[in-house]
Design an enzyme around this catalytic site. Structure first.
Site, PDB file in Angstrom:
ATOM      1  N   LYS A  58     118.876  53.170  14.302  1.00  0.00           N
ATOM      2  CA  LYS A  58     117.796  54.005  13.768  1.00  0.00           C
ATOM      3  C   LYS A  58     117.579  55.261  14.624  1.00  0.00           C
ATOM      4  O   LYS A  58     116.895  56.194  14.188  1.00  0.00           O
ATOM      5  CB  LYS A  58     116.485  53.219  13.753  1.00  0.00           C
ATOM      6  N   THR A  97     115.433  60.627  12.193  1.00  0.00           N
ATOM      7  CA  THR A  97     114.422  60.309  11.186  1.00  0.00           C
ATOM      8  C   THR A  97     113.913  61.643  10.671  1.00  0.00           C
ATOM      9  O   THR A  97     113.438  62.460  11.458  1.00  0.00           O
ATOM     10  CB  THR A  97     113.261  59.500  11.808  1.00  0.00           C
ATOM     11  N   GLU A 117     116.338  55.532   4.040  1.00  0.00           N
ATOM     12  CA  GLU A 117     115.170  54.693   3.764  1.00  0.00           C
ATOM     13  C   GLU A 117     114.038  55.588   3.285  1.00  0.00           C
ATOM     14  O   GLU A 117     113.571  56.462   4.024  1.00  0.00           O
ATOM     15  CB  GLU A 117     114.747  53.884   5.003  1.00  0.00           C
ATOM     16  N   GLU A 141     110.472  56.439   2.718  1.00  0.00           N
ATOM     17  CA  GLU A 141     109.183  56.028   3.276  1.00  0.00           C
ATOM     18  C   GLU A 141     108.168  57.161   3.161  1.00  0.00           C
ATOM     19  O   GLU A 141     108.520  58.319   2.979  1.00  0.00           O
ATOM     20  CB  GLU A 141     109.322  55.673   4.774  1.00  0.00           C
ATOM     21  N   GLU A 196     119.657  47.899  -0.724  1.00  0.00           N
ATOM     22  CA  GLU A 196     119.075  47.132  -1.820  1.00  0.00           C
ATOM     23  C   GLU A 196     119.754  47.453  -3.146  1.00  0.00           C
ATOM     24  O   GLU A 196     120.013  46.566  -3.952  1.00  0.00           O
ATOM     25  CB  GLU A 196     117.597  47.488  -1.990  1.00  0.00           C
ATOM     26  N   ASP A 231     114.092  57.405   6.972  1.00  0.00           N
ATOM     27  CA  ASP A 231     114.485  56.734   8.222  1.00  0.00           C
ATOM     28  C   ASP A 231     115.949  56.317   8.121  1.00  0.00           C
ATOM     29  O   ASP A 231     116.277  55.169   7.827  1.00  0.00           O
ATOM     30  CB  ASP A 231     113.580  55.510   8.437  1.00  0.00           C
ATOM     31  N   HIS A 266     110.775  45.701  -0.844  1.00  0.00           N
ATOM     32  CA  HIS A 266     111.936  45.966   0.006  1.00  0.00           C
ATOM     33  C   HIS A 266     112.164  44.814   0.985  1.00  0.00           C
ATOM     34  O   HIS A 266     113.292  44.320   1.133  1.00  0.00           O
ATOM     35  CB  HIS A 266     111.720  47.275   0.782  1.00  0.00           C
ATOM     36  N   ARG A 293     123.543  50.481   8.821  1.00  0.00           N
ATOM     37  CA  ARG A 293     123.360  49.029   8.603  1.00  0.00           C
ATOM     38  C   ARG A 293     124.328  48.190   9.414  1.00  0.00           C
ATOM     39  O   ARG A 293     124.002  47.059   9.799  1.00  0.00           O
ATOM     40  CB  ARG A 293     123.529  48.696   7.120  1.00  0.00           C
ATOM     41  N   ASP A 306     107.199  52.412  13.104  1.00  0.00           N
ATOM     42  CA  ASP A 306     107.659  52.191  11.738  1.00  0.00           C
ATOM     43  C   ASP A 306     107.181  50.822  11.257  1.00  0.00           C
ATOM     44  O   ASP A 306     107.533  49.798  11.841  1.00  0.00           O
ATOM     45  CB  ASP A 306     109.187  52.291  11.683  1.00  0.00           C
ATOM     46  N   GLN A 330     123.069  48.072  12.888  1.00  0.00           N
ATOM     47  CA  GLN A 330     121.808  47.318  12.885  1.00  0.00           C
ATOM     48  C   GLN A 330     122.040  45.811  12.892  1.00  0.00           C
ATOM     49  O   GLN A 330     121.407  45.072  13.641  1.00  0.00           O
ATOM     50  CB  GLN A 330     120.998  47.734  11.659  1.00  0.00           C
TER      51      GLN A 330
END
Lengths: 428, 428
Positions: A262, A266, A208, A210, A373, A242, A139, A246, A132, A249
């Site tokens: 994570k 995915t 996420e 992507e 975000e 993904d 971001h 949080r 990744d 993390q």
């Protein structure tokens, strides 16, 4: 135009011809297929029925269309993919020179062309390694501001190299697979001393947005891939979500990066859009004034693939809100640059390796690629259709990402990648 | 004792019976074998010659001994591994009840028992995902002191969870594979502003002394493995050298962890020592006064596998220096704890997944598991036999790691993992 009726708004126009792996109720063994309009063309059945009779070169290799993944097909290389895609476009074209192969072959047509609503999609590739990247500069900056403030938002290496880490390959799943809310270690009060975590279910579950890219060619261990040859290693692209916890993390991430936060899953879209199908979607990415080291200098500055992207959040009661609209041109690095950097120290790539772009965010608040975000770390709730609010994902929420390039009538799209959050299970 | 002559100092005594994958000049196709004394017993030939006639249960599954890796054998589970190891020990024992199967079967003996010096070893498992832990607390502390000072040497999470990151699976190679000095981005002057890296060959190439563990059982995605059931997921162990380019690592590692610095290659020993063979080598690890969260609490406190470990550095002109002696009991976490943590957020493990322990260092300066620690970041040179010095590895240097448990006559050893540094190639 195809002799098959294809809606002008279909992601799977004759300009696309993406590859996937499907099974049906009548035959549950996974096998390769392409998507065209509302149909999947079962390539195993098509090949067995003489569909590739018009090409001796392809016929030599039809065994790859009986495999349970696209890896063997991918490993045959870009020129072979180009030949097969071109051949299938010619067979499906309204003015096909070989109507007897499929259009006028009722038996094969009925056996090989299956409504997509009736097929089950499987993971298109057996994923070797999943890497990744973190190429979404907007971001990276926005998240950096949240955790380190404006002055240190981007780390010193960020503009010099495509930052990346290894993700977990085993938990890459195909669109539609439910995602279980995870357990993990969480530091509830970051300011208390000593720092003592609790074991709890994640409260800050995020998506996420992507792009994903699959590798089709091997380089020898110890031999870096030159950046201007790297496009030859690109099989095709998928949408990628993904999923990220949080709160897990934040506690685990020093000093070696994200791990359990994570690993929970995915998701990727089911149909791999071949590199050739997106040649016209390339253009400049995010400008970078930093002088690049030679191994990252590309001859072309227009090498970033631009895909229109949208994210929907659908609540358990069915209310749908489009929470982001952006484009994959908001990347600092092209896929060839990522390949060149990945292999600079000699790392060998293999067909089936998956690269993620990193979360893609545009420049304004309507174009952010994750909820962290959008809500500035959970401080400003997202307002949804139907009146609900979200700071992170709730049980029963469904996230749908769509992506496409091109114009109506000739869309080159991915369909969608979708996943629904299931409540955490009791632990043991 | 075996009817085969086995030296009392052999790592591959009758108490061991490790599994690997071999080929020979006469038959270059890789297939499973065991090591016994100076021999490899070719299990494909043994099975084809009726060697497993004494066990109906094993005979049902002999196809796994024709596979090119041990993955299928591993996936049959701990009780099957136990049955096969026990059966082979019985066949090889001096007082075997079935002398007709091998001892007195000259034809099969000559075909199946090959001097190990004549076999080529291959990677024993197809590696799914490779996860590298950081469980060597002394190493983590020593490195932390180098980069952050004594007060912040260990991060706040370190004593609460087995810190880990994903490594690169594709570049895991079997002992004997040369390692090419890598190119990469290096920040030559860490104090200059702005920080501008150069493209250069790594000057700070290091070894990392680790144990590796292979997984044999799958858990469902979303279902954590309870710590007291986790030993059932352990197939066996190898020695592991996680080659590391410290100068690449320092520049790239924020914020997502090491990447190109580790991708250049990870070497493992050729023979997988089964979990059962090391049951008696278990004992306490490094004490941890930190109250653990329930999912990491084991019933037994004696769950860390203790292997005697030695590292030799051999210069290009053949001078050999043993630069470290330590033991794998210097780990803060047991393998079951690592499995429990890896899966706590729902990550699915698969047969063939490889875990690394993290670098293992003892308590004093003679027992450090990497050169970075031994030279305090390159400040104090290692003095070698023959008068040379090293701050990091030079081209032509060979690193050999040996490991064993048990006593002479009944050693349960790994043989060695060996690799030689090749000079960097010109770039493009």
């Amino acid at each position: 135009m195809s002799w098959l009726s294809v809606s002008p708004t279909s992601h799977f126009s004759l300009a696309n011809i993406p590859f996937g792996v499907v099974s049906t109720a009548a035959d549950t063994s996974p096998r390769p297929a392409i998507a065209i309009g509302d149909y999947a063309l079962d390539l195993r059945v098509f090949a067995a029925g003489g569909g590739f009779a018009g090409s001796a070169d392809i016929k030599k290799h039809v065994a790859v269309f009986s495999a349970p993944t696209l890896n063997e097909f991918a490993a045959l290389g870009r020129s072979f993919h180009r030949a097969v895609r071109g051949y299938l476009r010619a067979v499906l074209a309204a003015d096909t020179k070989h109507p007897e192969l499929l259009r006028d072959n009722e038996q094969l047509r009925k056996a090989a062309l299956v409504p997509r609503a009736e097929v089950q999609n499987h993971l298109p590739m057996a994923v070797g390694d999943y890497t990744d990247f973190y190429a979404g500069k907007n971001h990276a900056y926005n998240v950096g501001v949240l955790f380190r403030g404006r002055d240190n938002a981007l780390q010193p290496n960020y503009l010099h190299l495509p930052v990346a880490y290894h993700g977990r390959a085993s938990s890459v799943v195909v669109s539609g697979t439910p995602i279980r809310r995870p357990w993990g270690q969480i530091l509830k009060d970051a300011k208390a001393e000593p720092k003592v975590p609790v074991l709890a279910t994640a409260e800050k579950l995020d998506l996420e947005l992507e792009m994903g890219m699959f590798i089709c060619r091997e380089n020898k261990m110890g031999s870096p891939v030159p950046v201007d040859e790297a496009d030859d290693y690109v099989f095709g692209y998928v949408l990628l979500n993904d999923w990220s916890a949080r709160d897990l993390q934040l506690w685990e991430t020093v000093p070696l990066g994200p791990f359990t936060a994570k690993n929970l899953g995915t998701s990727i879209s089911a149909w791999v859009v071949l590199a050739d199908a997106l040649k016209d979607a390339k253009g400049p990415g995010i400008p970078n004034d930093t002088p690049l080291l030679p191994y990252l200098q590309e001859k072309s500055k227009d090498n970033v693939v631009g895909i229109e992207l949208e994210v929907d959040l659908i609540t358990a009661n069915g209310d749908k809100t489009t929470i982001s609209k952006t484009n994959s041109k908001h990347l600092l690095w092209s896929w060839p640059q990522m390949i060149a950097h990945h292999s600079i120290s000699g790392c060998n790539l293999r067909p089936g390796d998956l690269f993620g772009s990193g979360t893609i965010s545009g420049e304004d608040s309507t174009s952010r690629g994750c909820i962290l975000e959008q809500t500035q770390g959970g401080k400003i709730a997202l307002k949804l259709q139907g009146g609900e609010e979200r700071t992170f994902l709730q049980d029963g929420d469904t996230v749908v990402i769509r992506g496409w390039a091109g114009k109506e009538g000739a869309l080159v799209g991915f369909g969608e990648v979708e996943g629904t959050i299931q409540p955490a299970l009791p632990l043991f």
